[in-house]
Design a protein around this motif. Structure first.
Motif, mmCIF file in Angstrom:
data_model
loop_
_atom_site.group_PDB
_atom_site.id
_atom_site.type_symbol
_atom_site.label_atom_id
_atom_site.label_comp_id
_atom_site.label_asym_id
_atom_site.label_seq_id
_atom_site.Cartn_x
_atom_site.Cartn_y
_atom_site.Cartn_z
ATOM 1 N N LYS A 62 0.833 -1.212 0.000
ATOM 2 C CA LYS A 62 0.000 0.000 0.000
ATOM 3 C C LYS A 62 0.860 1.253 0.000
ATOM 4 O O LYS A 62 0.552 2.227 -0.693
ATOM 5 N N VAL A 101 -6.838 5.057 2.801
ATOM 6 C CA VAL A 101 -6.160 4.215 1.818
ATOM 7 C C VAL A 101 -5.290 3.160 2.511
ATOM 8 O O VAL A 101 -5.317 1.986 2.147
ATOM 9 N N LEU A 102 -4.536 3.584 3.530
ATOM 10 C CA LEU A 102 -3.614 2.647 4.190
ATOM 11 C C LEU A 102 -4.349 1.635 5.069
ATOM 12 O O LEU A 102 -3.858 0.535 5.285
#
Length: 117
Positions: free
Chosen positions: A45, A110-111
């Motif tokens: 990621k 996102v992470l």
């Protein structure tokens, strides 16, 4: 009652010792595999995040350098007198700063995406 409790604890203590003797290594390997897998997913990621960031930098630079405008000579001369020599670098930095601020606003989502899997 205390004698019964002592008898049960002694029997279950032997069973627990045997269980850890035979399956302790398996438990440790499974635990470490989960930690390594989570670290690997986080690294992937993070790589995607930095890849998107570098693609955005290159895209802004390419867009700034590929703009061609036809102007009358006097207007072009006046703009070059007002505009700094590093105009494209300034525009790239401003746009990149805005993109980075936007990216850091959504980085947590996102992470952490898919961390519940």
């Amino acid at each position: 009652m205390a004698a019964l409790l002592r008898l049960l604890l002694s029997r279950f203590g032997i069973l627990l010792t045997e269980l850890l003797t035979h399956f302790g290594g398996l438990f440790v390997r499974a635990y470490l595999w989960l930690k390594v897998a989570k670290l690997g997913i986080f690294t992937i990621k993070l790589g995607i995040f930095f890849g998107i960031l570098s693609a955005m930098i290159n895209g802004i630079k390419l867009l700034g350098n590929s703009l061609i405008v036809s102007m009358p000579p006097m207007l072009a001369d006046g703009i070059t007198r007002v505009m700094p020599d590093n105009f494209y670098a300034c525009v790239t930095t401003i746009l990149l700063a805005k993109f980075i601020v936007y990216t850091f606003h959504i980085k947590d989502r996102v992470l952490h995406m898919g961390s519940d899997v």
